[in-house]
Every structure is written in structure tokens, then in C-alpha cells.
Design a protein around this motif. Structure first.
Motif, short mmCIF file in Angstrom:
data_model
loop_
_atom_site.label_atom_id
_atom_site.label_comp_id
_atom_site.label_asym_id
_atom_site.label_seq_id
_atom_site.Cartn_x
_atom_site.Cartn_y
_atom_site.Cartn_z
N GLU A 161 5.78 -7.37 -12.28
CA GLU A 161 4.36 -7.51 -12.57
C GLU A 161 3.54 -7.27 -11.30
OE1 GLU A 161 4.15 -11.46 -14.16
OE2 GLU A 161 4.71 -10.80 -16.18
N PRO A 162 3.46 -6.02 -10.84
CA PRO A 162 2.77 -5.71 -9.59
C PRO A 162 1.30 -6.10 -9.57
CG PRO A 162 4.10 -3.85 -10.32
CD PRO A 162 4.07 -4.83 -11.45
N GLU A 163 0.68 -6.18 -10.74
CA GLU A 163 -0.75 -6.51 -10.78
C GLU A 163 -1.04 -7.92 -10.27
OE1 GLU A 163 1.16 -7.32 -14.79
OE2 GLU A 163 1.12 -5.64 -13.35
N ASN A 164 -0.01 -8.77 -10.16
CA ASN A 164 -0.21 -10.13 -9.66
C ASN A 164 -0.28 -10.20 -8.15
OD1 ASN A 164 -0.22 -11.19 -12.25
ND2 ASN A 164 1.99 -11.63 -12.24
N PHE A 165 0.18 -9.16 -7.45
CA PHE A 165 0.19 -9.22 -5.99
C PHE A 165 -0.31 -7.93 -5.34
CE2 PHE A 165 4.32 -7.59 -7.29
CZ PHE A 165 4.52 -6.52 -6.44
N SER A 166 -0.79 -6.97 -6.12
CA SER A 166 -1.24 -5.70 -5.56
C SER A 166 -2.39 -5.13 -6.37
CB SER A 166 -0.08 -4.70 -5.52
OG SER A 166 0.32 -4.35 -6.85
N VAL A 167 -3.01 -4.09 -5.82
CA VAL A 167 -4.12 -3.40 -6.47
C VAL A 167 -3.70 -1.95 -6.71
CG1 VAL A 167 -6.51 -2.61 -6.21
CG2 VAL A 167 -5.84 -4.88 -5.39
N PHE A 168 -4.04 -1.41 -7.86
CA PHE A 168 -3.80 0.01 -8.12
C PHE A 168 -5.12 0.74 -8.31
CE2 PHE A 168 -3.22 3.56 -11.11
CZ PHE A 168 -2.37 4.34 -10.35
N ILE A 169 -5.32 1.80 -7.53
CA ILE A 169 -6.47 2.69 -7.67
C ILE A 169 -5.92 4.11 -7.81
CG2 ILE A 169 -8.63 3.53 -6.67
CD1 ILE A 169 -8.68 1.03 -4.90
N ASP A 170 -6.18 4.75 -8.91
CA ASP A 170 -5.63 6.08 -9.14
C ASP A 170 -6.15 7.06 -8.08
OD1 ASP A 170 -5.21 8.81 -10.31
OD2 ASP A 170 -4.43 7.61 -12.00
N ARG A 171 -5.25 7.78 -7.46
CA ARG A 171 -5.61 8.74 -6.41
C ARG A 171 -6.62 9.77 -6.90
NH1 ARG A 171 -1.07 9.57 -8.83
NH2 ARG A 171 -0.37 11.63 -9.50
N ARG A 172 -6.52 10.14 -8.19
CA ARG A 172 -7.45 11.13 -8.73
C ARG A 172 -8.87 10.60 -8.75
NH1 ARG A 172 -3.23 12.13 -13.58
NH2 ARG A 172 -3.18 9.87 -13.24
N ASP A 173 -9.02 9.28 -8.95
CA ASP A 173 -10.35 8.68 -8.90
C ASP A 173 -10.90 8.71 -7.49
OD1 ASP A 173 -10.17 8.16 -11.60
OD2 ASP A 173 -9.46 6.09 -11.34
N VAL A 174 -10.03 8.46 -6.50
CA VAL A 174 -10.47 8.50 -5.10
C VAL A 174 -10.91 9.91 -4.74
CG1 VAL A 174 -9.78 8.14 -2.70
CG2 VAL A 174 -8.95 6.59 -4.49
N ARG A 175 -10.14 10.90 -5.18
CA ARG A 175 -10.52 12.30 -4.92
C ARG A 175 -11.85 12.64 -5.59
NH1 ARG A 175 -6.51 15.15 -2.47
NH2 ARG A 175 -4.34 14.47 -2.73
#
Length: 485
Positions: free
Chosen positions: A398-412
Motif C-alpha cells: 500500500e504505497p499510498e500510505n507512505f509515498s506520493v504519486f504524481i504522473d510524469r505526464r502531468d508534470v510534463r
């Protein structure tokens, strides 16, 4: 044989004596009776010895079985008994597959010596001091550990593991201490032939297939630790990267521990990259956990990495983003070889930041992820394959409990990393950091021979326990299928 010798042997010759006929007959009868009694007595002695010997042997065998039974079949009701999932036998490989590679450490890399990287049981040289503000008494627990030294660390720790056995007939699992990553490293970046890249692997499997316990299971209860990413051992075509070790026929049933697994391969288990912190006592570990938990952090996020001369390099994009948000982001530029051997500046940047940016490296995972979390910083991922379906034995699934995910395509596309991270309130950040700190004991590697750790299990312990439990369950499942048939 005894009866035969009695009847067939010739008595010694004596001088003749003439006796009366009746007397002579009487003597003959007496001799005959004596001889008959002797034969009967001898036969009774032989029979008695036979039964006494058999009884003695059966008692001896029974005693030996009773004495050995607890070693072979540990009683499951003893909850506090160690090694309930079984024991591990470590193959004593020819030195060409491990020790010789370390002895020739200057030849492991085409550009510079790797002797420091493979020294000290794989933990590397001890650091020459700590960064300012860190607990000084923890200095002996810090080493310049190479990210690809796992093969040596696992071998060193396995030789002293509580569940290691030197009797293969008692083993649940068989460990193959082949340094495959070291063996192939120098052939990866230069113009070597596929035969040279595969040579050590081919020779290892030739040796292995002649071993009796391999022949019993065809490798289904064998495992190996690969210190490099799985992709370095998956060459399917001659012109491709790496060796073809994993695709060799005899590897089809061997369980593999590696720092990055193929998410679609059920025989691979990902284990943490080694960090530089190797506690020698529970006190060392507790002091570090308290230090990172209470650290005053002055930056919202940090980025440690170097730009690459490739088209649309995402690291370059993150670097630019960080420079543009210098009031919230701290950057450590690792261009060239500046961060190759580690630097305290990296750890300081993580210690001072709530979040750390973790783009993919040469593959989807990075050692930097564990360096970041070791400092109590919350990792930010841009590829799901950097954390999803990786390290479940150590970080849960359950990575969402200890990390953040931001899609690279959104950053681009222009999404602001700063604004996304500012959306996490202090309470949410506190909870996520608490989870990160809870994981630290599970992904660090304790120093070899650390007898003051109590019951705290580190990454190595969790990996070996997981392997043994998996083999035990598979054996139980096969036995159940066999009984049904």
C-alpha cells in the motif's frame, strides 16, 4: 564357518597306543558324545549372540532416531522455537564464483577499481565522520556501501544465520552464493562477446546440475541473490544488454532475490538496495529512528540527481522545476561522478525535507528511494513501477500510505509539484512520515555479527524468513496434492 572348521580340521598326530578292543570302543563312544555336546553348545552360543546383537543394534538405532528426530521434525507446538519454517544449506561453491571475484576486485570494472565497494563483507569502508548535527556515537554504524554489494552482504550474513545448517539432508532451502552481478559487471559497458558475458553463469549451472540435492528437486528449493536489477540478466537476443542467466534452462525453478524484480515473474522477490546505515545494536537503531522522527525540516521537497544528455530527460525537467522553486526545493546536483561514492550533502538534503523526488534511474527503481526514507523523508514517485509490485515483504503493498504519486505526464504538461505537495496538511505529513520511520528497521541491513539487535528483524532476516516460508508452503501444497492422488 565355525562348524565347518570343527569337522574339517585335522587333529594333530599322536604316537600310537594299543588298547584292548572293549576299551577302545568305550573311548570312541565317549569322544563322540563329547564332540556332539561341543557342537550343540557352540551352536547355542552363536544363536544367543545373534539375538543379543540384534537387540543391541535395534536399541542403538532407536536411540539415535529419537535423538535426531527434533532436528528433522521440529515440533510445531513450540511457538518460541527458532527456524520453524526450516533451515538453509549454503553451497560451498568453487572460489571462481565468489571469493575469486573479490580477490580480483581491480578487474570488476573497466574504468576503476571496485576494491572498496566489495570490501568489509560487502559493507564497504567505514565513513570518516558524520555530517554536522547527526548523533556522533552513531559514526561506527555508517559505511560507504555500494548499491550493488547485496550479493556479498547476503552471503556474509547467511554464513552466520541462525537457521543455517551444514547438513543438506536437514535443509528446507538451498542457497547458491554466486556473485552473478559482480561476474557480469565489467562486461556490460564495453564490447565483450555474449560468450564472455555468460561464461560464469554457464559454468555455475554446469557445476550445480551435478549436485545430488539439485537432482532431487531440479532447483525448486534453491534460491540465489542477484545484486543487480533483474534486467541485467535477461538478454534474449545477442545484440541486447546484459547476460542471459535468467533465461538459461536450469534457472526455470530457482527463486531469485534481486534489488529490482520483474513484476510479472513469480520467481522473483525484490529486496531493498543497501543503504550506508548498518546498526550494530538496538540502541543504534532506536537512536536513529528518534533522530529522524524529531528532525526539524526546513524544505518542502528536495531533488538529488543529475541531468542526462538524452532527449526529453525527465531528470532535467525536475532539476529545472526545483531551481525555479528554490524557496521550497533543495537540489543536490549529481552530474558526472560527484555523488558516485556518496556524500553527506545527500543525506542532509533528505533530512531537511518533508518530501524527496524519486524519478526512475537506470531502471524503474533507485537506491536513492531507500536513502531518502532512511532520513525520514517521504518519497514522491512518477512511475508506478518504481514502487508498485516492488518490496512488498518490506514496505507492504500500500504505497499510498507512505509515498506520493504524481504522473510524469502531468508534470510534463505543466502540473506544479510544489502545489501538489502543499496540498498535504501537517497531520497527513506526520502520519506518512511515521509510516516511513516504521519501515526503516525493515529495509536496513544490520552489520554482520550484530548480536545486540534483540528480536528486531532487518531486511536480510525478512528476506530469508520469506524464502523459507514460501518453500515450506510449496512443499506442503505438493504433499497435499500427492495424497489426493
Amino acid at each position: 564357518m565355525v562348524e565347518h572348521s570343527l569337522f574339517e580340521s585335522q587333529p594333530p598326530k599322536k604316537s600310537r597306543t594299543f588298547l584292548p578292543k572293549n576299551t577302545l570302543n568305550s573311548v570312541k563312544v565317549s569322544l563322540y558324545r563329547c564332540l556332539s555336546l561341543s557342537v550343540i553348545l557352540l551352536f547355542q552360543i552363536l544363536v544367543l549372540n545373534f539375538f543379543l546383537g540384534a537387540t543391541s543394534n535395534s536399541v542403538s538405532i532407536h536411540t539415535r532416531i529419537v535423538q535426531e528426530k527434533p532436528k528433522i521434525l521440529p515440533l510445531p507446538s513450540l511457538q518460541n522455537e527458532e527456524c520453524q519454517s526450516g533451515k538453509v544449506y549454503v553451497y560451498d561453491l568453487p572460489v571462481m564464483f565468489n571469493k575469486e571475484l573479490i580477490d580480483n576486485c581491480q578487474d570488476l570494472d573497466p574504468w576503476h577499481s571496485r576494491c572498496n565497494a566489495v570490501s568489509n563483507y560487502g559493507f564497504g569502508p567505514i565513513t570518516a565522520g558524520l555530517s554536522a548535527g547527526m548523533p556522533e556515537n552513531l559514526a561506527p554504524a555508517w559505511y560507504w556501501t555500494d548499491m550493488f554489494a547485496g550479493e556479498i552482504i547476503y552471503h556474509s550474513r547467511m554464513m552466520k544465520h541462525k537457521c543455517r545448517t551444514t547438513e543438506p539432508e536437514l535443509a528446507t532451502a538451498f542457497y547458491i552464493p554466486f556473485y552473478a552481478g559482480l561476474a557480469v559487471a565489467k562486461y556490460l559497458f564495453t564490447n565483450y562477446t555474449v560468450k564472455e558475458r555468460d561464461w560464469h553463469s554457464v559454468m555455475l549451472l554446469k557445476w550445480l546440475q551435478d549436485q545430488p540435492y539439485w537432482q532431487i528437486s531440479n532447483g525448486s528449493d534453491h534460491f540465489i541473490m542477484l545484486g543487480r536489477m533483474t534486467w541485467d540478466f535477461r538478454r534474449s537476443k545477442n545484440q541486447d544488454w546484459g547476460s542471459s542467466f535468467i533465461y538459461m534452462p536450469l534457472m526455470k525453478q530457482i527463486l531469485r532475490l534481486c534489488v529490482e524484480r520483474n513484476p510479472w515473474d513469480h520467481l522473483e522477490i525484490s529486496v531493498p538496495y543497501p543503504t550506508g546505515f548498518h546498526p550494530k545494536s538496538k540502541s543504534d537503531l532506536d537512536q536513529w529512528l528518534n533522530f529522524v522522527q524529531t528532525r526539524n525540516r526546513t524544505n518542502l521537497f528536495t531533488f538529488v540527481g543529475g541531468k542526462r544528455k538524452v532527449k526529453s530527460d525527465f531528470r532535467s525537467l525536475l532539476s529545472t522545476h526545483c531551481y525555479n522553486e528554490s524557496d521550497s526545493c533543495h537540489i543536490v546536483d549529481c552530474s558526472g561522478t560527484r555523488c558516485y561514492d556518496g556524500t553527506w550533502e545527500i543525506l542532509e538534503a533528505f533530512l531537511d525535507s518533508d518530501f524527496c523526488l524519486q524519478p526512475r534511474g537506470d531502471s524503474h527503481t533507485r537506491k536513492s528511494t531507500f536513502d531518502c526514507m532512511l532520513a525520514g523523508s517521504i518519497p514522491v514517485f512518477f512511475w508506478k513501477r518504481s514502487i508498485y509490485n516492488q518490496y512488498q515483504w518490506f514496505l507492504t503493498d500500500e504505497p499510498e500510505n507512505f509515498s506520493v504519486f504524481i504522473d510524469r505526464r502531468d508534470v510534463r504538461s505543466g502540473v506544479s509539484i510544489k502545489k501538489v505537495l502543499q496540498g498535504y496538511d501537517r497531520e497527513r505529513i506526520r502520519r506518512m512520515r511515521q509510516k516511513v520511520v516504521e519501515f526503516i528497521p525493515r529495509f536496513v541491513y544490520n552489520y554482520i555479527g550484530s548480536d545486540e539487535m534483540g528480536n528486531t528483524e532487518d531486511a536480510f532476516d525478512l528476506a530469508i524468513d520469506g524464502v523459507l516460508k514460501r518453500f515450506k508452503e510449496e512443499k506442503r501444497y505438493k504433499n497435499a496434492e500427492f495424497q489426493e492422488e
